[in-house]
Design a protein around this motif. Structure first.
Motif, PDB file in Angstrom:
ATOM      1  N   SER A 156      56.998  -4.281  36.380  1.00 45.05           N
ATOM      2  CA  SER A 156      55.541  -4.156  36.430  1.00 45.05           C
ATOM      3  C   SER A 156      54.960  -4.866  37.641  1.00 45.05           C
ATOM      4  O   SER A 156      55.589  -5.743  38.227  1.00 45.05           O
ATOM      5  CB  SER A 156      54.927  -4.747  35.154  1.00 45.05           C
ATOM      6  OG  SER A 156      55.260  -6.106  35.056  1.00 45.05           O
ATOM      7  N   ILE A 157      53.756  -4.438  37.997  1.00 46.16           N
ATOM      8  CA  ILE A 157      52.993  -5.107  39.050  1.00 46.16           C
ATOM      9  C   ILE A 157      51.608  -5.376  38.455  1.00 46.16           C
ATOM     10  O   ILE A 157      51.086  -4.557  37.702  1.00 46.16           O
ATOM     11  CB  ILE A 157      52.838  -4.213  40.301  1.00 46.16           C
ATOM     12  CG1 ILE A 157      54.197  -3.717  40.799  1.00 46.16           C
ATOM     13  CG2 ILE A 157      52.116  -4.951  41.415  1.00 46.16           C
ATOM     14  CD1 ILE A 157      54.100  -2.684  41.913  1.00 46.16           C
ATOM     15  N   VAL A 158      51.031  -6.522  38.791  1.00 47.40           N
ATOM     16  CA  VAL A 158      49.701  -6.842  38.282  1.00 47.40           C
ATOM     17  C   VAL A 158      48.770  -7.091  39.454  1.00 47.40           C
ATOM     18  O   VAL A 158      49.119  -7.836  40.375  1.00 47.40           O
ATOM     19  CB  VAL A 158      49.742  -8.100  37.376  1.00 47.40           C
ATOM     20  CG1 VAL A 158      48.341  -8.438  36.874  1.00 47.40           C
ATOM     21  CG2 VAL A 158      50.701  -7.906  36.220  1.00 47.40           C
ATOM     22  N   ALA A 159      47.623  -6.447  39.455  1.00 48.62           N
ATOM     23  CA  ALA A 159      46.595  -6.714  40.456  1.00 48.62           C
ATOM     24  C   ALA A 159      45.270  -6.801  39.725  1.00 48.62           C
ATOM     25  O   ALA A 159      44.749  -5.797  39.266  1.00 48.62           O
ATOM     26  CB  ALA A 159      46.560  -5.604  41.501  1.00 48.62           C
ATOM     27  N   GLY A 160      44.755  -8.008  39.585  1.00 50.30           N
ATOM     28  CA  GLY A 160      43.525  -8.201  38.827  1.00 50.30           C
ATOM     29  C   GLY A 160      43.730  -7.722  37.405  1.00 50.30           C
ATOM     30  O   GLY A 160      44.722  -8.056  36.772  1.00 50.30           O
TER      31      GLY A 160
ATOM     32  N   ILE B 228      51.418  -5.413  29.112  1.00 57.96           N
ATOM     33  CA  ILE B 228      52.491  -4.688  29.794  1.00 57.96           C
ATOM     34  C   ILE B 228      53.461  -4.121  28.760  1.00 57.96           C
ATOM     35  O   ILE B 228      53.901  -2.973  28.855  1.00 57.96           O
ATOM     36  CB  ILE B 228      53.209  -5.630  30.776  1.00 57.96           C
ATOM     37  CG1 ILE B 228      52.294  -5.914  31.963  1.00 57.96           C
ATOM     38  CG2 ILE B 228      54.527  -5.033  31.257  1.00 57.96           C
ATOM     39  CD1 ILE B 228      52.769  -6.983  32.890  1.00 57.96           C
TER      40      ILE B 228
ATOM     41  N   PHE C  49      50.435  -2.095  36.648  1.00 56.01           N
ATOM     42  CA  PHE C  49      51.288  -0.975  37.011  1.00 56.01           C
ATOM     43  C   PHE C  49      52.609  -1.188  36.289  1.00 56.01           C
ATOM     44  O   PHE C  49      53.297  -2.172  36.553  1.00 56.01           O
ATOM     45  CB  PHE C  49      51.545  -0.947  38.518  1.00 56.01           C
ATOM     46  CG  PHE C  49      50.293  -0.869  39.363  1.00 56.01           C
ATOM     47  CD1 PHE C  49      49.452  -1.964  39.499  1.00 56.01           C
ATOM     48  CD2 PHE C  49      49.964   0.302  40.023  1.00 56.01           C
ATOM     49  CE1 PHE C  49      48.311  -1.897  40.264  1.00 56.01           C
ATOM     50  CE2 PHE C  49      48.818   0.377  40.799  1.00 56.01           C
ATOM     51  CZ  PHE C  49      47.988  -0.719  40.920  1.00 56.01           C
TER      52      PHE C  49
ATOM     53  N   LYS D 188      40.402   7.291  40.938  1.00 54.79           N
ATOM     54  CA  LYS D 188      40.925   5.917  40.938  1.00 54.79           C
ATOM     55  C   LYS D 188      40.358   5.105  39.791  1.00 54.79           C
ATOM     56  O   LYS D 188      40.984   4.175  39.313  1.00 54.79           O
ATOM     57  CB  LYS D 188      40.560   5.219  42.254  1.00 54.79           C
ATOM     58  CG  LYS D 188      41.394   5.678  43.437  1.00 54.79           C
ATOM     59  CD  LYS D 188      40.991   4.899  44.681  1.00 54.79           C
ATOM     60  CE  LYS D 188      41.542   5.560  45.915  1.00 54.79           C
ATOM     61  NZ  LYS D 188      41.043   4.917  47.127  1.00 54.79           N
TER      62      LYS D 188
ATOM     63  N   ARG E 180      44.285  -4.715  36.663  1.00 53.70           N
ATOM     64  CA  ARG E 180      45.025  -3.458  36.707  1.00 53.70           C
ATOM     65  C   ARG E 180      46.525  -3.741  36.618  1.00 53.70           C
ATOM     66  O   ARG E 180      47.035  -4.608  37.316  1.00 53.70           O
ATOM     67  CB  ARG E 180      44.686  -2.749  38.015  1.00 53.70           C
ATOM     68  CG  ARG E 180      45.196  -1.403  38.102  1.00 53.70           C
ATOM     69  CD  ARG E 180      44.363  -0.212  38.095  1.00 53.70           C
ATOM     70  NE  ARG E 180      42.972  -0.175  38.343  1.00 53.70           N
ATOM     71  CZ  ARG E 180      42.405   0.970  38.710  1.00 53.70           C
ATOM     72  NH1 ARG E 180      43.109   2.042  38.899  1.00 53.70           N
ATOM     73  NH2 ARG E 180      41.107   1.022  38.871  1.00 53.70           N
TER      74      ARG E 180
END
Lengths: 446, 502, 221
Positions: free
Chosen positions: B147-151, B175, B155, B98, B153
């Motif tokens: 796209s996805i954003v987490a902090g 991105i 995607f 991870k 990170r």
């Protein structure tokens, strides 16, 4: 071109309907309300899946955004398991060959996430914690409160008017000289010591913060609420207060007490104390001599009129003498420089914000910030706010002829936007250097 | 270039300084999309297309759904998604897995694993199932996930049906930059199977395991992914040339010209991964991404080509996504440094090209080109001190019209791996800011405690330079002035200014 | 098409005259991916074993090896092919030009042995009818992981009437034999009746030669 539009606003808690067939129970609020239950459940299902998906790869870091071709989904876990989702639809333009295309990034999504957080803080201020409401009054009480809250809030939400200043979530302080400021502060202290029931107080002048005994976050939310509800910001521009249905509750000798500024009719607010405790208080709003003061009482006395009269008699003369001899310290404003200079000054510690931009962003207004400049400022702010960020000075030239220069020292930031065809790096640097001397507490060296 | 140099210092910015770099990226996106939208080899697949923000065409027949999805379909997939989420066995994914900075996954629209940068694809099948379920759930809303954003990170999804590419990155890339990485991965896969073959397979077999066709390709993809994390060529979308005296490069070009035969499209000479010279058919250009895909393939398999001659089919997506070219690959020295590549449309041309190789080598030897090349790469790169500007620590310079770049080797303070990676991260960050689709910039100057950075996009070039943190703006500007003059002076040596034609 | 190839072949032979040889043949090494084709070749050509990571061949590699048969210099042009499915059609395309095919399977990989039948079917379909075919069970050193018995290999070879031997690219067992026997066979086949007249030479039988020369690896089942 259609502007950016709120396509949905959702509050849910997955733990409320963990079993299949019970998904409906998760929904605490859903805009648009007339959406079919089926779609509501599906959309929440997708959001839940996204949250869980990102968690599997980055544990402990919650999902913040999902960008699709047509929408921006903004995620905020307001309290544990309570998720607020704001979905914005991107504006659609029709290209010359008749195809539809979505216009990217009309508005910075990070600015929108700030708006979403602020929505929660407002709700929290007015109604307290989600979990608290559920615990003491049940889920349906929370649903009712959310419904009522959003009814009022969404009617006044204009995302396309989100100002660049929004991202700072700062407080516009009044540019008083130190001596006058001290007098205001002692005035506030006098009130608090004289009246047992008054635990806190905020004084603003022409819509700008003068002094507050609350934590910065709460002060910011209350001032922005008052600014919005009482149109305080416009007071300075057109001296004439434009108070809509707020009839004064009591018109007294020196000033007036305003009735509820919330449609709910209640002026109870949930204040976070320095200890971290949350306490319910009553708000009294008093206007006199261009100042607006907000008093926070731990309980409402039976005879409200008496305390109001006492307050008017005590505070009125103080404010009267203070406002008559106000000394403003010299402020850098557009007049000092050519009109193609604009600036934003922000102190992360005190949330103090000063700018030649307006809080309300208007598309047509000449003073408005071009989209790309707004993006640049948002990005630099994000970078400066990041602890890992090493940068302390940035100078940027955008595609049109604007330059954006930003400096950071300690927790203070200065942004200067210069619109000049003939500028170059050296000239911009020179301008910024001149301007930063006004903020004497900042030591910017070249 | 001289004119551009003065703009910075005198402040007269002319309208000619328009930046055409963002359109480079659009080209990348749109040319790829055209490939997927209009597929001549497969006329019976009728695709309804709609336009996305960057003119990317996405098939509406996505995710094996015939026509508009019914509510039942949607709720079925939604339930499946929920099921998958609860089934997800996290213990399979180790924490070290991870924590990898950058993951790249390729899967089919049916959720079958094709490639994973880290870890075995088979173990990730449930994770890939979730990815494809999310893609299809968004698709059910008549939308496409980007796209996805987490902090920190990110995607990023690139949907190139029948394939879905997903990157998960916690690096400083934007991105947009990650999307471009995914395009490179996609083009590398296409180089092996060709777009028409891919579409043909998946029009009949939705559940086909593409890894059967891709056996042995992992090393190309692994090599590409690793390079994208450290090699500026992918960031800049430009190739690096072996520094070589201009007249010597001309000799090499003329030697390559000797290989002219029927159906020979391109002849390329590279040395230690850097281009020495290219000769091409008049009517065809060798696109930069195609060249990069080709070079990655050669570099990734240098050890397996050995010293013999190799013959390999390759599909270059920009040249022709539905057909194969055939590459004759041979190394001209024992150390496997200098490599000659012929690209021909004739699958039976191997022996003809063996002959061509002999002619080219003979000509190269006549002019002592191989010795010169050997000398050039054994000297390695030049150091920044050669430029003679003490405040200047490192730079990347890209010429826009020929998509080539030059940079000195890393020296103090970027002499160790950690610092090198940090610097590369800074370049990525600056590049991302300059090419932000929402607010493209012309100039970005930033000062930190560790260094001063300048990124500048002008009409003919892009420059990224790092200076000592103590440099003043005046010094930085005059340094850039001198640097541009220095490069201009050595243009013939640093770049391949002309490509000869057959 | 065939005529063209023929022409091309002669042209190449003439141009190669600088390195002296009397006759040259094309030999292809085929079989599933991972059975050790490249390793066999490297062992034969360079006498070393490619240890470590599996490097799959991309496309086709082409190498020359000179052998001496009956005092004549024979040049083997050896094609190392990629075993992957996607190169199958190209492999077939090259079958036509090959004088000999070495069909390799991995004794530790039962599937690669099962696929031998498919490979032979392809050979029948695409290769020239008088092609020399040798079946090789490779990795005979890995006795502990053996999945295909020697007898099974022998039986299958008998069924198709082809020559069979087991090799080890790691130890070198039978590797040179495989290639040299093929060289000998090809050379003998190339001799015309006129060449044979008066040479008193016995006709060469590949099968007998290999069977008499090959070494059995230990403990093969």
């Amino acid at each position: 071109m259609e502007p950016i539009k709120l396509s949905s606003m959702v509050v849910y808690n997955s733990t409320f309907g963990p079993k299949e067939g019970e998904e409906e129970k998760k929904i605490l609020y859903y805009y648009p309300e007339n959406e079919s239950l089926y779609k509501k459940i599906n959309n929440i299902g997708l959001c839940e899946a996204l949250v869980q998906f990102t968690m599997t790869l980055s544990p402990g870091v919650p999902c913040e955004y999902m960008h699709t071709q047509k929408h921006d989904y903004i995620f905020y876990e307001a309290e544990e398991h309570y998720w607020m989702i704001m979905v914005l639809s991107k504006p659609v333009t029709v290209t010359s060959d008749g195809k539809k295309a979505t216009k990217e990034d009309q508005i910075s999504t990070s600015a929108c996430r700030v708006v979403l957080k602020e929505v929660y803080q407002r709700f929290h201020l007015l109604h307290g914690l989600f979990s608290y409401i559920v615990h003491f009054s049940g889920v349906s009480a929370l649903k009712d409160k959310l419904l009522e809250f959003f009814k009022e809030f969404l009617s006044s939400l204009h995302l396309s008017e989100t100002s660049v200043l929004h991202v700072f979530r700062g407080l516009m302080y009044c540019n008083l000289d130190n001596f006058t400021l001290l007098k205001f502060q002692s005035c506030a202290n006098t009130i608090q010591s004289k009246f047992d029931t008054i635990k806190h107080c905020i004084i603003t002048l022409n819509g700008h913060m003068v002094t507050s005994s609350l934590l910065e976050d709460d002060s910011q939310v209350i001032v922005s609420l008052c600014t919005e509800k009482l149109s305080l910001g416009k007071l300075s521009a057109s001296r004439k207060p434009k108070i809509r249905p707020n009839k004064p509750m009591y018109q007294l000798h020196h000033g007036k007490f305003l009735s509820s500024i919330f449609q709910s009719g209640s002026d109870r607010v949930f204040i976070t104390l320095k200890s971290g405790m949350i306490e319910q208080m009553h708000m009294l709003i008093y206007q006199a001599f261009g100042t607006t003061s907000v008093f926070f009482l731990d309980h409402l006395p039976t005879a409200l009129i008496d305390i109001c009269k006492e307050l008017d008699a005590c505070v009125g003369p103080l404010l009267s003498s203070l406002t008559s001899e106000i000394q403003f310290c010299p402020r850098i404003n557009a007049e000092n420089y050519e009109s193609n200079f604009r600036h934003i000054f922000f102190n992360q510690q005190s949330l103090s914000l000063e700018s030649t931009y307006d809080l309300k962003h208007s598309r047509n207004c000449t003073s408005s910030v071009p989209t790309d400049v707004m993006h640049v400022i948002c990005d630099i702010n994000e970078c400066f706010s990041d602890h890992a960020c090493q940068e302390k000075e940035v100078i940027v030239k955008v595609q049109n002829e604007s330059w954006v220069a930003a400096k950071k020292a300690n927790k203070k930031m200065l942004f200067v936007v210069i619109n000049s065809k003939n500028a170059n790096l050296i000239a911009v640097n020179e301008d910024v250097r001149r301007m930063s001397t006004h903020f004497d507490s900042m030591h910017f060296s070249d | 270039m001289e004119d551009d140099a003065t703009i910075l210092s005198t402040g007269h910015v002319t309208s000619s300084e328009s930046v055409d770099v963002p359109s480079d990226f659009e080209n990348l996106a749109s040319s790829n999309s055209q490939n997927s939208a209009s597929n001549p080899a497969n006329p019976d697949i009728q695709e309804e297309v709609f336009v996305s923000a960057d003119d990317q065409y996405v098939s509406d027949s996505a995710l094996s759904l015939p026509g508009p999805s019914s509510d039942d379909d949607i709720s079925f997939r939604q339930r499946k998604l929920t099921m998958l989420m609860t089934e997800e066995d996290e213990s399979e994914l180790s924490s070290s897995w991870k924590e990898k900075k950058s993951h790249i996954f390729v899967l089919t629209e049916a959720g079958k694993p094709v490639y994973s940068r880290h870890g075995c694809e088979d173990k990730l099948s449930s994770l890939m199932g979730v990815m494809v379920a999310i893609v299809s759930c968004v698709h059910d809303r008549n939308d496409t996930i980007r796209s996805i954003v987490a902090g920190n990170r990110k995607f990023v999804f690139l949907i190139k049906l029948p394939l879905v590419l997903v990157a998960v990155s916690s690096a400083l890339e934007t991105i947009h930059q990650i999307e471009i990485h995914l395009h490179y991965v996609y083009n590398t896969i296409i180089s092996v199977v060709s777009l028409s073959q891919l579409n043909r397979i998946y029009s009949t077999q939705k559940n086909y395991d593409l890894r059967r066709l891709l056996t042995g390709t992992d090393k190309f993809l692994d090599h590409l992914c690793n390079s994208m994390d450290q090699d500026p060529q992918y960031l800049l979308r430009a190739v690096k040339c072996l520094p070589l005296a201009g007249h010597m490069r001309d000799f090499v070009g003329q030697s390559l010209q000797q290989s002219k035969t029927d159906d020979l499209a391109f002849a390329v000479l590279v040395s230690s991964g850097q281009v020495v010279s290219i000769c091409r058919l008049k009517e065809h250009n060798l696109d930069t991404t195609d060249l990069q895909v080709l070079l990655n393939l050669v570099n990734a398999s240098a050890t397996s080509f050995h010293a013999g001659e190799s013959w390999l089919p390759i599909c270059l997506a920009q040249f022709n996504p539905s057909g194969f070219l055939h590459a004759h690959i041979s190394f001209l020295d024992e150390k496997l440094q200098t490599c000659l590549i012929f690209l021909s449309a004739d699958r039976d041309a191997f022996f003809t090209l063996c002959e061509c190789k002999k002619k080219v080598v003979a000509k190269l030897n006549k002019h002592k080109c191989l010795e010169a090349i050997h000398l050039a790469y054994s000297k390695a790169d030049y150091t920044v001190s050669k430029v003679g500007i003490p405040e200047l620590w490192h730079f990347l310079y890209k010429t826009n019209n020929i998509s080539q770049f030059t940079c000195p080797e890393f020296s103090v303070p970027y002499h160790n791996e950690k610092q090198r990676q940090r610097l590369f991260g800074l370049y990525q960050e600056m590049h991302g800011k300059i090419h932000n689709p929402a607010a493209p910039l012309k100039l970005h100057y930033s000062v930190s405690d560790e260094e001063t950075l300048l990124a500048w996009v002008a009409s003919g070039f892009e420059l990224y330079a790092t200076f000592s943190p103590l440099v003043t703006k005046n010094q930085a500007i005059s340094a850039v002035d001198r640097l541009l003059r220095w490069i201009k002076h050595r243009e013939d040596e640093l770049f391949m200014m002309r490509t000869l034609t057959f | 098409m065939n005529g063209q190839n023929q022409a091309r072949r002669t042209r190449i032979s003439s141009s190669l005259s600088s390195t002296e040889f009397d006759v040259s043949f094309k030999v292809m090494v085929i079989g599933d991916s991972g059975v050790g084709k490249t390793c066999l070749l490297v062992r034969y050509k360079d006498g070393t074993f490619l240890d470590g990571n599996f490097i799959s061949t991309v496309g086709f590699d082409f190498k020359n090896k000179m052998v001496e048969v009956d005092g004549k210099r024979v040049k083997l042009q050896i094609w190392d092919t990629a075993g992957q499915e996607r190169f199958r059609s190209m492999t077939h395309n090259f079958f036509r030009n090959a004088s000999a095919l070495l069909l390799v399977y991995d004794i530790c990989n039962a599937q690669s042995f099962v696929n031998v039948a498919n490979w032979i079917a392809d050979v029948k379909r695409y290769a020239s009818p008088n092609v020399t075919l040798v079946m090789i069970g490779n990795k005979s050193d890995c006795s502990s992981q053996r999945m295909v018995k020697y007898k099974d290999g022998e039986r299958l070879a008998k069924e198709y009437n082809i020559v069979f031997l087991e090799t080890s690219a790691k130890t070198g067992l039978n590797v040179d034999l495989a290639f040299e026997a093929v060289a000998q066979e090809l050379y003998n086949n190339s001799l015309t009746a006129a060449d044979l007249v008066g040479s008193h030479k016995e006709s060469f039988d590949l099968k007998n030669y290999v069977d008499s020369e090959k070494e059995r690896s230990n403990c093969c089942g």
